[in-house]
Scaffold this active site. Sequence first.
Site, PDB file in Angstrom:
ATOM      1  N   MET A  27       0.846  -1.208   0.000  1.00 42.80           N
ATOM      2  CA  MET A  27       0.000   0.000   0.000  1.00 42.80           C
ATOM      3  C   MET A  27       0.880   1.257   0.000  1.00 42.80           C
ATOM      4  O   MET A  27       0.404   2.354   0.309  1.00 42.80           O
ATOM      5  CB  MET A  27      -0.938   0.005   1.206  1.00 42.80           C
ATOM      6  N   GLY A  28       2.161   1.101  -0.302  1.00 40.47           N
ATOM      7  CA  GLY A  28       3.044   2.264  -0.431  1.00 40.47           C
ATOM      8  C   GLY A  28       3.552   2.793   0.895  1.00 40.47           C
ATOM      9  O   GLY A  28       3.478   2.105   1.920  1.00 40.47           O
ATOM     10  N   HIS A  31       8.972   1.206   3.355  1.00 38.44           N
ATOM     11  CA  HIS A  31      10.028   1.239   4.370  1.00 38.44           C
ATOM     12  C   HIS A  31      10.868  -0.016   4.229  1.00 38.44           C
ATOM     13  O   HIS A  31      10.635  -0.831   3.310  1.00 38.44           O
ATOM     14  CB  HIS A  31       9.417   1.373   5.771  1.00 38.44           C
ATOM     15  N   HIS A  34       9.127  -3.396   3.551  1.00 37.31           N
ATOM     16  CA  HIS A  34       8.761  -3.645   2.143  1.00 37.31           C
ATOM     17  C   HIS A  34      10.010  -3.983   1.329  1.00 37.31           C
ATOM     18  O   HIS A  34       9.999  -4.866   0.470  1.00 37.31           O
ATOM     19  CB  HIS A  34       8.118  -2.397   1.530  1.00 37.31           C
ATOM     20  N   GLY A 144       4.624 -10.284   4.216  1.00 34.04           N
ATOM     21  CA  GLY A 144       5.301 -10.187   5.502  1.00 34.04           C
ATOM     22  C   GLY A 144       4.622 -11.016   6.576  1.00 34.04           C
ATOM     23  O   GLY A 144       3.391 -11.050   6.666  1.00 34.04           O
ATOM     24  N   LYS A 146       4.693 -10.173   9.481  1.00 35.06           N
ATOM     25  CA  LYS A 146       4.162  -9.187  10.420  1.00 35.06           C
ATOM     26  C   LYS A 146       2.634  -9.194  10.391  1.00 35.06           C
ATOM     27  O   LYS A 146       1.986  -9.064  11.423  1.00 35.06           O
ATOM     28  CB  LYS A 146       4.675  -7.800  10.061  1.00 35.06           C
ATOM     29  N   ASP A 147       2.060  -9.350   9.190  1.00 33.80           N
ATOM     30  CA  ASP A 147       0.605  -9.440   9.065  1.00 33.80           C
ATOM     31  C   ASP A 147       0.247 -10.919   8.983  1.00 33.80           C
ATOM     32  O   ASP A 147      -0.140 -11.446   7.937  1.00 33.80           O
ATOM     33  CB  ASP A 147       0.152  -8.659   7.829  1.00 33.80           C
ATOM     34  N   GLN A 150      -3.249 -12.090   7.870  1.00 36.89           N
ATOM     35  CA  GLN A 150      -3.406 -11.818   6.432  1.00 36.89           C
ATOM     36  C   GLN A 150      -2.678 -12.889   5.610  1.00 36.89           C
ATOM     37  O   GLN A 150      -3.241 -13.449   4.658  1.00 36.89           O
ATOM     38  CB  GLN A 150      -2.837 -10.430   6.137  1.00 36.89           C
ATOM     39  N   LEU A 181       8.501  -2.319  11.794  1.00 36.78           N
ATOM     40  CA  LEU A 181       8.262  -1.231  10.844  1.00 36.78           C
ATOM     41  C   LEU A 181       6.847  -1.336  10.296  1.00 36.78           C
ATOM     42  O   LEU A 181       6.366  -2.423  10.002  1.00 36.78           O
ATOM     43  CB  LEU A 181       9.269  -1.293   9.702  1.00 36.78           C
TER      44      LEU A 181
HETATM   45  P1  AMP Z   1       1.418  -2.883   3.486  1.00 36.17           P
HETATM   46  O1  AMP Z   1       1.994  -1.862   2.558  1.00 36.17           O
HETATM   47  O2  AMP Z   1       1.409  -2.461   4.911  1.00 36.17           O
HETATM   48  O3  AMP Z   1       0.114  -3.456   2.987  1.00 36.17           O
HETATM   49  O4  AMP Z   1       2.442  -4.106   3.453  1.00 36.17           O
HETATM   50  C1  AMP Z   1       2.820  -4.726   2.244  1.00 36.17           C
HETATM   51  C2  AMP Z   1       3.558  -6.000   2.561  1.00 36.17           C
HETATM   52  O5  AMP Z   1       4.720  -5.693   3.340  1.00 36.17           O
HETATM   53  C3  AMP Z   1       2.725  -6.980   3.396  1.00 36.17           C
HETATM   54  O6  AMP Z   1       2.960  -8.302   2.942  1.00 36.17           O
HETATM   55  C4  AMP Z   1       3.248  -6.764   4.779  1.00 36.17           C
HETATM   56  O7  AMP Z   1       3.096  -7.891   5.629  1.00 36.17           O
HETATM   57  C5  AMP Z   1       4.711  -6.485   4.507  1.00 36.17           C
HETATM   58  N1  AMP Z   1       5.309  -5.763   5.631  1.00 36.17           N
HETATM   59  C6  AMP Z   1       4.842  -4.643   6.231  1.00 36.17           C
HETATM   60  N2  AMP Z   1       5.638  -4.287   7.262  1.00 36.17           N
HETATM   61  C7  AMP Z   1       6.639  -5.211   7.318  1.00 36.17           C
HETATM   62  C8  AMP Z   1       7.770  -5.409   8.168  1.00 36.17           C
HETATM   63  N3  AMP Z   1       8.033  -4.588   9.171  1.00 36.17           N
HETATM   64  N4  AMP Z   1       8.567  -6.472   7.923  1.00 36.17           N
HETATM   65  C9  AMP Z   1       8.306  -7.321   6.889  1.00 36.17           C
HETATM   66  N5  AMP Z   1       7.261  -7.188   6.061  1.00 36.17           N
HETATM   67  C10 AMP Z   1       6.431  -6.155   6.268  1.00 36.17           C
END
Ligand code: AMP
Length: 273
Positions: A27-28, A31, A34, A144, A146-147, A150, A181
């Site tokens: 979702m942009g 960091h 990602h 990740g 982290k989720d 999901q 992060l």
């Molecule tokens: P998001 O942009 O938050 O939807 O995350 C996009 C992808 O990055 C998802 O698969 C998240 O689980 C992964 N992600 C977000 N934060 C982290 C992190 N701190 N470490 C590893 N993967 C992450």
Amino acid sequence: MKIISNALELKQELREQNGTIGYVPTMGALHEGHIALIKEARKENKVVVVSIFVNPTQFLAGEDLNRYPRRDEADKKICELAGVDFLFMPHAEELYFDDEVKIAAPNVRGYVLEGATRPGHFSGVLRVVMKLLNIVNPTNAYFGKKDAQQLNLIELMVKQFFMDVNIVPIDTVRDSDGLALSSRNAYLSKEQRQDALKIPKSLYRASQMVSRGILDVESIKENIVDVLEPLEIAYVEILNREFEVIESVEIGKSVILVEALVGNTRLLDNVWL
Ligand code: AMP
């Protein structure tokens, strides 16, 4: 790097590529978390595709859709530097249709934990991930840990819909102070960030208990709740890898999941034991 917003155009471009495709949906507000996913995709595939799409269907009414951090220009640079071949930045009007055929999150696994605090959230996640995977048709898709919930639901969708993609889980990347992060960390004030550190601390303490041989779920949960005090806790759960309730931790097969509110910001974290 090619930046494409039209789904059919991206499909056409990718049809012309030879070799494996690695895909990282985001979702942009990119960091290091990602970037870890992108690096792994770069290492393992011929072609790397990243998408940036703040998916409206996974936000509930009153959530932070309109203030979710957007940093398109910085994100483009990060992707370019990370060796991304195609950056997909679709518009919601082009991805969604009126009177749509819809996939929905399962009634149990989609409505516990994060799904209980955000009912309907995971249906929105699965709707968009299904579309994105069908557009990119990747060999490997990176998500990740982290989720964790999901990731678990996406693995379930891929299995139950007989989809031809390998889902690759990636370890959580943390800041030097231990906080996982997240694009949403940008919402935290300096003081709130200090409070938020209770979350990784509680998980660290829990892992220490487990390594000392304390495996009883209730005792570990109590300890986590104590460390999180006085944060508002959405949930603290210890489950097996199928996301079922357990009484005792089984090393290599369990996960501790925490969600707490720091101010209005929901923060998720977990540790895979
Ligand atoms: P998001 O942009 O938050 O939807 O995350 C996009 C992808 O990055 C998802 O698969 C998240 O689980 C992964 N992600 C977000 N934060 C982290 C992190 N701190 N470490 C590893 N993967 C992450």
